[in-house]
Design a protein around this motif. Sequence first.
Motif, PDB file in Angstrom:
ATOM      1  N   ALA A  56       1.069  -1.022   0.332  1.00 11.33           N
ATOM      2  CA  ALA A  56      -0.001  -0.134  -0.016  1.00 11.33           C
ATOM      3  C   ALA A  56       0.651   0.880  -0.079  1.00 11.33           C
ATOM      4  O   ALA A  56       0.580   1.893  -0.737  1.00 11.33           O
ATOM      5  N   GLY A  57       2.094   1.326   0.971  1.00 11.55           N
ATOM      6  CA  GLY A  57       2.921   2.524   1.130  1.00 11.55           C
ATOM      7  C   GLY A  57       3.542   2.647  -0.509  1.00 11.55           C
ATOM      8  O   GLY A  57       4.081   3.659  -0.608  1.00 11.55           O
ATOM      9  N   HIS A  58       4.281   1.429  -1.197  1.00  7.70           N
ATOM     10  CA  HIS A  58       4.483   1.708  -2.426  1.00  7.70           C
ATOM     11  C   HIS A  58       3.977   2.095  -4.147  1.00  7.70           C
ATOM     12  O   HIS A  58       3.926   2.804  -4.227  1.00  7.70           O
ATOM     13  N   LEU A  59       2.494   1.452  -3.302  1.00  5.81           N
ATOM     14  CA  LEU A  59       1.942   1.989  -4.663  1.00  5.81           C
ATOM     15  C   LEU A  59       0.753   3.130  -3.886  1.00  5.81           C
ATOM     16  O   LEU A  59       0.615   4.533  -5.040  1.00  5.81           O
ATOM     17  N   GLY A  60       1.123   3.851  -3.265  1.00  8.01           N
ATOM     18  CA  GLY A  60       0.913   5.310  -2.346  1.00  8.01           C
ATOM     19  C   GLY A  60      -1.124   5.138  -2.818  1.00  8.01           C
ATOM     20  O   GLY A  60      -1.950   5.906  -2.561  1.00  8.01           O
ATOM     21  N   VAL A  61      -1.329   3.603  -1.715  1.00  3.72           N
ATOM     22  CA  VAL A  61      -2.829   3.896  -1.774  1.00  3.72           C
ATOM     23  C   VAL A  61      -3.287   3.292  -0.367  1.00  3.72           C
ATOM     24  O   VAL A  61      -2.577   3.218   0.341  1.00  3.72           O
ATOM     25  N   THR A  62      -4.374   3.271   0.085  1.00  7.61           N
ATOM     26  CA  THR A  62      -5.232   2.653   1.209  1.00  7.61           C
ATOM     27  C   THR A  62      -4.658   1.091   1.256  1.00  7.61           C
ATOM     28  O   THR A  62      -5.087   0.537   0.522  1.00  7.61           O
ATOM     29  N   LYS A  63      -4.261   1.012   2.212  1.00  6.97           N
ATOM     30  CA  LYS A  63      -3.882  -0.445   3.039  1.00  6.97           C
ATOM     31  C   LYS A  63      -5.499  -1.271   2.380  1.00  6.97           C
ATOM     32  O   LYS A  63      -5.334  -3.310   1.752  1.00  6.97           O
ATOM     33  N   GLN A  64      -6.934  -0.886   2.617  1.00  9.06           N
ATOM     34  CA  GLN A  64      -7.871  -1.715   2.235  1.00  9.06           C
ATOM     35  C   GLN A  64      -7.551  -1.871   0.168  1.00  9.06           C
ATOM     36  O   GLN A  64      -8.806  -3.069  -0.145  1.00  9.06           O
ATOM     37  N   ALA A  65      -6.831  -0.987   0.080  1.00  9.12           N
ATOM     38  CA  ALA A  65      -6.930  -1.059  -1.803  1.00  9.12           C
ATOM     39  C   ALA A  65      -5.920  -1.704  -2.132  1.00  9.12           C
ATOM     40  O   ALA A  65      -6.072  -2.621  -3.059  1.00  9.12           O
ATOM     41  N   ALA A  66      -5.356  -1.729  -1.956  1.00 12.22           N
ATOM     42  CA  ALA A  66      -3.451  -2.654  -1.794  1.00 12.22           C
ATOM     43  C   ALA A  66      -4.323  -4.942  -1.430  1.00 12.22           C
ATOM     44  O   ALA A  66      -4.285  -5.349  -2.239  1.00 12.22           O
ATOM     45  N   ALA A  67      -5.044  -4.822  -0.619  1.00 10.71           N
ATOM     46  CA  ALA A  67      -5.890  -5.396   0.240  1.00 10.71           C
ATOM     47  C   ALA A  67      -7.084  -6.107  -1.223  1.00 10.71           C
ATOM     48  O   ALA A  67      -6.668  -7.415  -1.435  1.00 10.71           O
ATOM     49  N   GLN A  68      -7.601  -5.318  -1.868  1.00  8.34           N
ATOM     50  CA  GLN A  68      -8.363  -5.551  -3.145  1.00  8.34           C
ATOM     51  C   GLN A  68      -7.528  -6.834  -4.138  1.00  8.34           C
ATOM     52  O   GLN A  68      -7.397  -7.624  -4.639  1.00  8.34           O
ATOM     53  N   LEU A  69      -5.984  -5.682  -4.663  1.00  9.18           N
ATOM     54  CA  LEU A  69      -5.096  -6.214  -5.147  1.00  9.18           C
ATOM     55  C   LEU A  69      -4.686  -6.849  -5.456  1.00  9.18           C
ATOM     56  O   LEU A  69      -5.418  -8.096  -6.338  1.00  9.18           O
ATOM     57  N   VAL A  70      -4.263  -7.961  -3.936  1.00 13.67           N
ATOM     58  CA  VAL A  70      -3.712  -8.688  -3.488  1.00 13.67           C
ATOM     59  C   VAL A  70      -5.166  -9.966  -3.479  1.00 13.67           C
ATOM     60  O   VAL A  70      -4.185 -11.084  -4.641  1.00 13.67           O
ATOM     61  N   GLU A  71      -5.876  -9.147  -3.339  1.00 13.93           N
ATOM     62  CA  GLU A  71      -6.289 -10.696  -3.538  1.00 13.93           C
ATOM     63  C   GLU A  71      -7.193 -11.547  -5.091  1.00 13.93           C
ATOM     64  O   GLU A  71      -6.771 -12.135  -5.672  1.00 13.93           O
ATOM     65  N   GLU A  72      -7.270 -10.481  -6.060  1.00 14.65           N
ATOM     66  CA  GLU A  72      -7.265 -10.410  -7.645  1.00 14.65           C
ATOM     67  C   GLU A  72      -6.139 -11.334  -7.528  1.00 14.65           C
ATOM     68  O   GLU A  72      -6.290 -12.064  -8.902  1.00 14.65           O
ATOM     69  N   LEU A  73      -4.503 -10.898  -7.489  1.00 16.92           N
ATOM     70  CA  LEU A  73      -3.563 -11.081  -7.354  1.00 16.92           C
ATOM     71  C   LEU A  73      -3.265 -12.474  -7.282  1.00 16.92           C
ATOM     72  O   LEU A  73      -2.367 -13.714  -7.874  1.00 16.92           O
ATOM     73  N   VAL A  74      -3.623 -12.450  -6.293  1.00 18.15           N
ATOM     74  CA  VAL A  74      -4.187 -13.869  -6.025  1.00 18.15           C
ATOM     75  C   VAL A  74      -4.870 -14.993  -6.170  1.00 18.15           C
ATOM     76  O   VAL A  74      -4.694 -16.266  -6.906  1.00 18.15           O
ATOM     77  N   ARG A  75      -6.225 -14.550  -6.878  1.00 20.83           N
ATOM     78  CA  ARG A  75      -7.168 -15.731  -7.424  1.00 20.83           C
ATOM     79  C   ARG A  75      -7.005 -15.595  -8.516  1.00 20.83           C
ATOM     80  O   ARG A  75      -7.272 -17.175  -9.224  1.00 20.83           O
ATOM     81  N   LYS A  76      -6.158 -14.441  -9.107  1.00 21.75           N
ATOM     82  CA  LYS A  76      -5.481 -15.010 -10.711  1.00 21.75           C
ATOM     83  C   LYS A  76      -4.280 -15.449 -10.450  1.00 21.75           C
ATOM     84  O   LYS A  76      -4.089 -16.167 -12.234  1.00 21.75           O
ATOM     85  N   GLY A  77      -3.566 -16.267 -10.301  1.00 20.92           N
ATOM     86  CA  GLY A  77      -2.469 -17.040  -9.730  1.00 20.92           C
ATOM     87  C   GLY A  77      -1.205 -16.090  -9.938  1.00 20.92           C
ATOM     88  O   GLY A  77      -0.486 -17.027 -10.051  1.00 20.92           O
ATOM     89  N   TYR A  78      -1.510 -14.800  -9.925  1.00 23.14           N
ATOM     90  CA  TYR A  78       0.253 -14.497  -9.907  1.00 23.14           C
ATOM     91  C   TYR A  78       0.845 -14.041  -8.659  1.00 23.14           C
ATOM     92  O   TYR A  78       1.687 -14.044  -7.860  1.00 23.14           O
ATOM     93  N   VAL A  79       0.248 -14.198  -6.850  1.00 23.72           N
ATOM     94  CA  VAL A  79       0.737 -13.763  -6.134  1.00 23.72           C
ATOM     95  C   VAL A  79       0.317 -14.779  -4.604  1.00 23.72           C
ATOM     96  O   VAL A  79      -1.426 -15.296  -5.136  1.00 23.72           O
ATOM     97  N   LEU A  80       1.433 -15.354  -4.162  1.00 19.86           N
ATOM     98  CA  LEU A  80       0.662 -15.722  -2.815  1.00 19.86           C
ATOM     99  C   LEU A  80       1.303 -15.258  -1.657  1.00 19.86           C
ATOM    100  O   LEU A  80       1.503 -14.712  -1.750  1.00 19.86           O
TER     101      LEU A  80
END
Length: 146
Positions: A56-80
């Motif tokens: 979140a700090g790196h991207l300059g977004v809220t923790k909630q926005a980063a959590a949504q992004l991470v969830e999307e990347l996990v779901r798509k198989g890019y991040v664990l």
Amino acid sequence: MDDDLSFSTLVLALSGQLVQEIHTRVAAQGFADLRPVHGFAFARISRGEVTTADLAGHLGVTKQAAAQLVEELVRKGYVLRRPHPQDARARLLELTARGRAATHAADQAARAAVAPWREALGAERFGALATDLARLAPNGPIRPAW
């Protein structure tokens, strides 16, 4: 238009053009489900020892926005996510093989996207420009750590 304003608009235009060109090339390599913001997230995640809050700090977004992004990347198989060794509440983020492949595709795309710039300016002027831009970028390159 004054030189400072002209310079800033040119840099912004080139930045937008570069991001779009990399995105288009990455999508053509089989990663059409990614957006440009994902590449910026991958660059930070690849450095290791990163949590959603760090991202979140790196991207300059809220923790909630980063959590949504991470969830999307996990779901798509890019991040664990894996357990954090010092904080039971936090999870460390890691690129999967697919995430690393997408990042390598982005590296190739970035090289191809600036090849016309190198050709237009010549190798010496292109190198000098790259050196000057590196001096101006306070946090260094945003590319992944390999």
